[in-house]
Design a protein around this motif. Structure first.
Motif, PDB file in Angstrom:
ATOM      1  N   GLU A  93      -6.924  10.303   1.182  1.00  0.00           N
ATOM      2  CA  GLU A  93      -5.537  10.310   0.700  1.00  0.00           C
ATOM      3  C   GLU A  93      -5.121  11.723   0.276  1.00  0.00           C
ATOM      4  O   GLU A  93      -4.008  12.143   0.521  1.00  0.00           O
ATOM      5  N   ASN A 102      -4.559   7.344   6.853  1.00  0.00           N
ATOM      6  CA  ASN A 102      -5.720   7.948   6.202  1.00  0.00           C
ATOM      7  C   ASN A 102      -6.861   7.941   7.221  1.00  0.00           C
ATOM      8  O   ASN A 102      -7.280   6.887   7.694  1.00  0.00           O
ATOM      9  N   TYR A 139      -5.802  -0.208   0.674  1.00  0.00           N
ATOM     10  CA  TYR A 139      -5.943   0.755   1.761  1.00  0.00           C
ATOM     11  C   TYR A 139      -5.895   0.176   3.163  1.00  0.00           C
ATOM     12  O   TYR A 139      -5.698   0.907   4.130  1.00  0.00           O
TER      13      TYR A 139
END
Length: 148
Positions: A93, A102, A139
């Motif tokens: 990140e 990412n 994520y």
């Protein structure tokens, strides 16, 4: 700095039994050594700079964390691996200036990591489950599955 104390081979009646004992001990020793390495890498990762963490990533440490997650049931080791993976994703990140995704998450997904994380949702320890859920929700794009 770690020293490993080895036990002397146990005396056995037959040569084949002794060879079998040595072989089994080598397998267990190599797994124990792998766990010790993961503990060391985890400690390094939690106390290093971003550039040092990038070097650990280049050395393939993330792959070792994922491999250990796939084979390990020991709660402490699983949580340590999950925390380290989280740290690597956070690093991704930080360096995600102009890219949409990412790159650490992409690397995890491309190496079967998504399946490994999904499988960990069935882990017996609720803390492991919560950590996996947190990683996936934050994520990874996840979809809720209703068990109806």
């Amino acid at each position: 700095f770690f020293l490993m104390i080895r036990r002397p081979p146990r005396s056995t009646q037959s040569r084949s039994s002794a060879a079998s004992d040595v072989y089994k001990r080598q397998i267990n020793d190599s797994f124990d050594i792998a766990k010790e390495c993961i503990i060391c890498f985890h400690n390094m990762l939690t106390n290093c700079s971003a550039s040092q963490a990038k070097e650990l990533l280049k050395l393939g440490v993330l792959d070792h964390f994922m491999k250990l997650l796939e084979t390990q049931n020991e709660d402490k080791i699983v949580l340590m691996c999950l925390n380290s993976i989280h740290d690597f994703i956070e690093l991704g990140e930080q360096f995600n200036y102009q890219e949409q995704e990412n790159q650490i998450v992409v690397k995890i997904l491309s190496s079967n990591g998504g399946k490994i994380l999904e499988d960990l949702q069935d882990h017996k320890n609720p803390v492991v489950y919560e950590k996996v859920q947190s990683l996936m929700e934050k994520y990874f794009m996840v979809s809720e599955q209703n068990n109806e």
